[in-house]
Design a protein around this motif. Structure first.
Motif, PDB file in Angstrom:
ATOM      1  N   LEU A   1       0.784  -1.059  -0.226  1.00  0.00           N
ATOM      2  CA  LEU A   1      -0.099   0.078   0.055  1.00  0.00           C
ATOM      3  C   LEU A   1       0.817   1.485  -0.101  1.00  0.00           C
ATOM      4  O   LEU A   1       1.874   1.231   0.736  1.00  0.00           O
ATOM      5  N   LYS A   2       0.461   2.201  -0.953  1.00  0.00           N
ATOM      6  CA  LYS A   2       1.528   3.323  -1.098  1.00  0.00           C
ATOM      7  C   LYS A   2       0.967   4.451   0.061  1.00  0.00           C
ATOM      8  O   LYS A   2      -0.326   4.876  -0.088  1.00  0.00           O
ATOM      9  N   VAL A   3       1.632   4.766   0.891  1.00  0.00           N
ATOM     10  CA  VAL A   3       1.075   5.715   1.945  1.00  0.00           C
ATOM     11  C   VAL A   3       2.173   6.918   2.073  1.00  0.00           C
ATOM     12  O   VAL A   3       3.324   6.715   2.028  1.00  0.00           O
ATOM     13  N   VAL A   4       1.436   8.014   2.014  1.00  0.00           N
ATOM     14  CA  VAL A   4       2.230   9.304   2.225  1.00  0.00           C
ATOM     15  C   VAL A   4       1.784   9.678   3.884  1.00  0.00           C
ATOM     16  O   VAL A   4       0.565   9.945   4.218  1.00  0.00           O
ATOM     17  N   ALA A   5       3.008   9.840   4.589  1.00  0.00           N
ATOM     18  CA  ALA A   5       2.743  10.524   5.894  1.00  0.00           C
ATOM     19  C   ALA A   5       3.272  12.127   5.940  1.00  0.00           C
ATOM     20  O   ALA A   5       4.323  12.233   5.412  1.00  0.00           O
ATOM     21  N   SER A   6       2.502  12.907   6.474  1.00  0.00           N
ATOM     22  CA  SER A   6       2.703  14.392   6.343  1.00  0.00           C
ATOM     23  C   SER A   6       4.023  14.666   7.152  1.00  0.00           C
ATOM     24  O   SER A   6       4.823  15.538   6.732  1.00  0.00           O
ATOM     25  N   PHE A   7       4.376  14.083   8.314  1.00  0.00           N
ATOM     26  CA  PHE A   7       5.533  14.324   9.007  1.00  0.00           C
ATOM     27  C   PHE A   7       6.161  12.978   9.776  1.00  0.00           C
ATOM     28  O   PHE A   7       5.404  11.869   9.686  1.00  0.00           O
TER      29      PHE A   7
ATOM     30  N   GLY B   1      10.621  15.699   6.874  1.00  0.00           N
ATOM     31  CA  GLY B   1      11.315  14.653   7.115  1.00  0.00           C
ATOM     32  C   GLY B   1      12.139  15.123   8.652  1.00  0.00           C
ATOM     33  O   GLY B   1      11.758  15.838   9.463  1.00  0.00           O
ATOM     34  N   THR B   2      13.106  14.187   9.203  1.00  0.00           N
ATOM     35  CA  THR B   2      13.406  14.310  10.238  1.00  0.00           C
ATOM     36  C   THR B   2      14.184  15.660  10.655  1.00  0.00           C
ATOM     37  O   THR B   2      14.868  16.394   9.824  1.00  0.00           O
TER      38      THR B   2
ATOM     39  N   PRO C   1       8.413  19.600  -5.633  1.00  0.00           N
ATOM     40  CA  PRO C   1       7.575  18.728  -6.692  1.00  0.00           C
ATOM     41  C   PRO C   1       7.643  16.989  -6.453  1.00  0.00           C
ATOM     42  O   PRO C   1       6.775  16.505  -6.719  1.00  0.00           O
ATOM     43  N   ALA C   2       8.741  16.637  -5.944  1.00  0.00           N
ATOM     44  CA  ALA C   2       8.962  15.107  -5.652  1.00  0.00           C
ATOM     45  C   ALA C   2       7.656  15.018  -4.584  1.00  0.00           C
ATOM     46  O   ALA C   2       7.117  13.636  -4.469  1.00  0.00           O
ATOM     47  N   ASP C   3       7.247  15.918  -3.604  1.00  0.00           N
ATOM     48  CA  ASP C   3       6.220  15.716  -2.621  1.00  0.00           C
ATOM     49  C   ASP C   3       4.799  15.482  -3.490  1.00  0.00           C
ATOM     50  O   ASP C   3       3.966  14.461  -2.842  1.00  0.00           O
ATOM     51  N   ALA C   4       4.542  16.169  -4.340  1.00  0.00           N
ATOM     52  CA  ALA C   4       3.328  16.288  -5.353  1.00  0.00           C
ATOM     53  C   ALA C   4       3.404  15.063  -5.949  1.00  0.00           C
ATOM     54  O   ALA C   4       2.445  14.153  -6.179  1.00  0.00           O
ATOM     55  N   VAL C   5       4.663  14.392  -6.693  1.00  0.00           N
ATOM     56  CA  VAL C   5       4.455  13.029  -7.209  1.00  0.00           C
ATOM     57  C   VAL C   5       3.885  12.077  -6.271  1.00  0.00           C
ATOM     58  O   VAL C   5       3.446  11.028  -6.671  1.00  0.00           O
ATOM     59  N   ALA C   6       4.595  12.161  -4.996  1.00  0.00           N
ATOM     60  CA  ALA C   6       4.339  10.860  -4.058  1.00  0.00           C
ATOM     61  C   ALA C   6       2.774  11.108  -3.635  1.00  0.00           C
ATOM     62  O   ALA C   6       2.279  10.182  -3.499  1.00  0.00           O
ATOM     63  N   MET C   7       2.445  12.133  -3.689  1.00  0.00           N
ATOM     64  CA  MET C   7       0.943  12.356  -3.233  1.00  0.00           C
ATOM     65  C   MET C   7       0.024  11.753  -4.449  1.00  0.00           C
ATOM     66  O   MET C   7      -0.965  11.207  -4.180  1.00  0.00           O
ATOM     67  N   ALA C   8       0.559  12.242  -5.786  1.00  0.00           N
ATOM     68  CA  ALA C   8      -0.355  11.606  -6.642  1.00  0.00           C
ATOM     69  C   ALA C   8      -0.378  10.191  -6.838  1.00  0.00           C
ATOM     70  O   ALA C   8      -1.389   9.696  -7.504  1.00  0.00           O
ATOM     71  N   LYS C   9       0.620   9.681  -6.482  1.00  0.00           N
ATOM     72  CA  LYS C   9       0.660   8.093  -6.461  1.00  0.00           C
ATOM     73  C   LYS C   9       0.177   7.328  -5.286  1.00  0.00           C
ATOM     74  O   LYS C   9       0.077   5.963  -5.190  1.00  0.00           O
ATOM     75  N   ALA C  10      -0.169   8.019  -4.266  1.00  0.00           N
ATOM     76  CA  ALA C  10      -0.440   7.469  -3.016  1.00  0.00           C
ATOM     77  C   ALA C  10      -1.901   6.799  -3.175  1.00  0.00           C
ATOM     78  O   ALA C  10      -2.913   7.186  -3.747  1.00  0.00           O
ATOM     79  N   ASP C  11      -2.032   5.638  -2.231  1.00  0.00           N
ATOM     80  CA  ASP C  11      -3.353   5.258  -2.008  1.00  0.00           C
ATOM     81  C   ASP C  11      -4.140   5.757  -0.677  1.00  0.00           C
ATOM     82  O   ASP C  11      -5.486   6.075  -0.625  1.00  0.00           O
ATOM     83  N   VAL C  12      -3.287   6.103   0.452  1.00  0.00           N
ATOM     84  CA  VAL C  12      -3.655   6.902   1.569  1.00  0.00           C
ATOM     85  C   VAL C  12      -2.771   7.674   1.975  1.00  0.00           C
ATOM     86  O   VAL C  12      -1.305   7.595   1.889  1.00  0.00           O
ATOM     87  N   VAL C  13      -3.358   8.933   2.289  1.00  0.00           N
ATOM     88  CA  VAL C  13      -2.352  10.293   2.815  1.00  0.00           C
ATOM     89  C   VAL C  13      -2.762  10.358   4.503  1.00  0.00           C
ATOM     90  O   VAL C  13      -4.052  10.689   4.684  1.00  0.00           O
ATOM     91  N   LEU C  14      -1.597  10.162   5.244  1.00  0.00           N
ATOM     92  CA  LEU C  14      -2.089  10.299   6.573  1.00  0.00           C
ATOM     93  C   LEU C  14      -1.559  11.882   7.130  1.00  0.00           C
ATOM     94  O   LEU C  14      -0.409  11.951   6.669  1.00  0.00           O
ATOM     95  N   VAL C  15      -2.570  12.468   7.803  1.00  0.00           N
ATOM     96  CA  VAL C  15      -2.305  13.988   8.138  1.00  0.00           C
ATOM     97  C   VAL C  15      -2.462  14.047   9.572  1.00  0.00           C
ATOM     98  O   VAL C  15      -3.709  13.555  10.094  1.00  0.00           O
ATOM     99  N   ASN C  16      -1.845  15.059  10.268  1.00  0.00           N
ATOM    100  CA  ASN C  16      -2.265  15.462  11.644  1.00  0.00           C
ATOM    101  C   ASN C  16      -3.752  16.124  11.674  1.00  0.00           C
ATOM    102  O   ASN C  16      -4.530  15.677  12.417  1.00  0.00           O
TER     103      ASN C  16
ATOM    104  N   ASP D   1       8.261  18.539  17.085  1.00  0.00           N
ATOM    105  CA  ASP D   1       7.313  18.312  15.967  1.00  0.00           C
ATOM    106  C   ASP D   1       7.963  17.161  14.850  1.00  0.00           C
ATOM    107  O   ASP D   1       7.403  17.137  13.784  1.00  0.00           O
ATOM    108  N   ALA D   2       9.084  16.823  15.223  1.00  0.00           N
ATOM    109  CA  ALA D   2       9.781  15.856  14.364  1.00  0.00           C
ATOM    110  C   ALA D   2      10.732  14.940  15.153  1.00  0.00           C
ATOM    111  O   ALA D   2      11.380  15.417  16.034  1.00  0.00           O
ATOM    112  N   LEU D   3      10.548  13.672  14.566  1.00  0.00           N
ATOM    113  CA  LEU D   3      11.740  12.884  15.179  1.00  0.00           C
ATOM    114  C   LEU D   3      13.279  12.909  14.755  1.00  0.00           C
ATOM    115  O   LEU D   3      13.417  13.853  13.809  1.00  0.00           O
ATOM    116  N   SER D   4      13.971  12.497  15.164  1.00  0.00           N
ATOM    117  CA  SER D   4      15.618  12.612  14.770  1.00  0.00           C
ATOM    118  C   SER D   4      15.926  11.592  13.698  1.00  0.00           C
ATOM    119  O   SER D   4      14.925  10.545  13.477  1.00  0.00           O
TER     120      SER D   4
END
Length: 313
Positions: free
Chosen positions: A29-35, A57-58, A69-84, A283-286
């Motif tokens: 499953l192609k998943v995009v996570a916002s952070f 990212g970290t 632009p790479a973020d937009a490509v990933a979003m376009a291909k995603a099955d699920v986008v997870l956001v806060n 707000d971000a992991l290491s």
């Protein structure tokens, strides 16, 4: 001999074809996570059935992030986008529009009881898009800083994955249950650490107000020169007000955050005489070789740093 070779070749082709079909069926499953915090939750729930792309990212700051632009490509291909949600990702709508994604956009704070941001900075943060100004309340988006809320995020992720990939639902639910057990243990450790700190010493300074839910849940008081967004610098008057408040409240420790410039905290430390106690992850992991590469490690790091700085151990 030739017949045997042809037969073997034919069998190889059949086997490879079957394997290719099997692989296609089992495509992750192609998943995009916002952070990064959400990405870590998703890995724990999804296991090897998901392929995760993380937008911010970290050590990244979602409040000021500019999508690529790479973020937009990933979003376009995603099955699920997870956001806060709760206006945490200021870039989100622009990225959704730019990618024209057909993926389900899943808001993980669904079911969380939001808390309002401290009123002294509410109007300034409302202007940043974190809520509404004019004396109205502003919602704090950092709900993941409460472990009880993290469990809600995990349930919402499992539900989203089940909807997108029904065949994997049992696996997602089992993974979510196992991870929630780990979060239960973590919560017990955090509460025990807080109990070990005298109530009079439970005042901590951080760069921006990312720890409201932690404060609400566990009984520490956090003071910060910046509000819930890092979008703008606090005024000199805000900093002076905070310095005075720190002196009155007898803050026990002051911390840099991994996502912010340490200069302001170092200035406040100098004016108050409080030694900088280390780095908290907000707000971000290491990165993978850092002390907070997972959510559980982040919470361990933060409470260990806080307890150590206050108690001197």
């Amino acid at each position: 001999m030739l017949k045997s070779f042809r037969a073997a070749l034919a069998m190889s082709v059949i086997t490879l074809s079957a394997f290719a079909t099997s692989s296609a069926i089992a495509a992750p499953l192609k998943v995009v996570a916002s952070f990064t915090v959400i990405a870590d939750f998703a890995k724990n729930v999804g296991g090897d059935r998901v392929e995760i792309t993380t937008i911010v990212g970290t050590d990244g700051d979602a409040h000021v992030y500019e999508p690529s632009p790479a973020d937009a490509v990933a979003m376009a291909k995603a099955d699920v986008v997870l956001v806060n949600g709760l206006h945490f990702e200021g870039f989100l709508q622009r990225l959704v529009d730019a990618s024209a994604t057909k993926a389900a956009i899943v808001t993980l704070t669904k079911g969380v009881t939001p808390i309002d941001f401290k009123p002294e900075f509410a109007d300034a943060d409302a202007a940043e898009g974190a809520g509404t100004g004019g004396g109205k309340t502003v919602t704090d988006p950092h709900a993941f800083q409460s472990i009880a809320n993290a469990k809600i995020y995990v349930k919402n992720i499992a539900d989203a994955f089940c909807t997108a990939d029904n065949e994997g639902c049992d696996s997602y639910k089992a993974n979510a249950a196992a991870y929630t057990t780990k979060l239960d243990a973590l919560e017990g450790e955090v509460k025990a650490a807080i109990r070990s700190i005298p109530e009079a010493k439970r005042v901590v300074i951080t760069s921006h107000d990312a720890f409201g839910y932690f404060e609400h849940e566990y009984g520490l008081t956090f003071l910060a020169p910046q509000g819930i967004s890092t979008d703008s610098e606090p005024s000199a008057a805000d900093v002076a007000k905070l310095v005075e408040q720190i002196k009155q409240d007898k803050a026990a420790a002051i911390f840099i955050e991994n996502i912010t410039n340490p200069r302001l905290i170092e200035q406040i430390a100098g004016e108050t005489g409080i030694k900088v106690g280390g780095t908290l992850y907000s707000d971000a992991l290491s990165s993978s070789d850092g002390p907070a590469s997972t959510y559980i490690d982040m919470m361990h790091n933060n409470i260990t740093q806080i307890k150590g700085a206050i108690l001197g151990s």
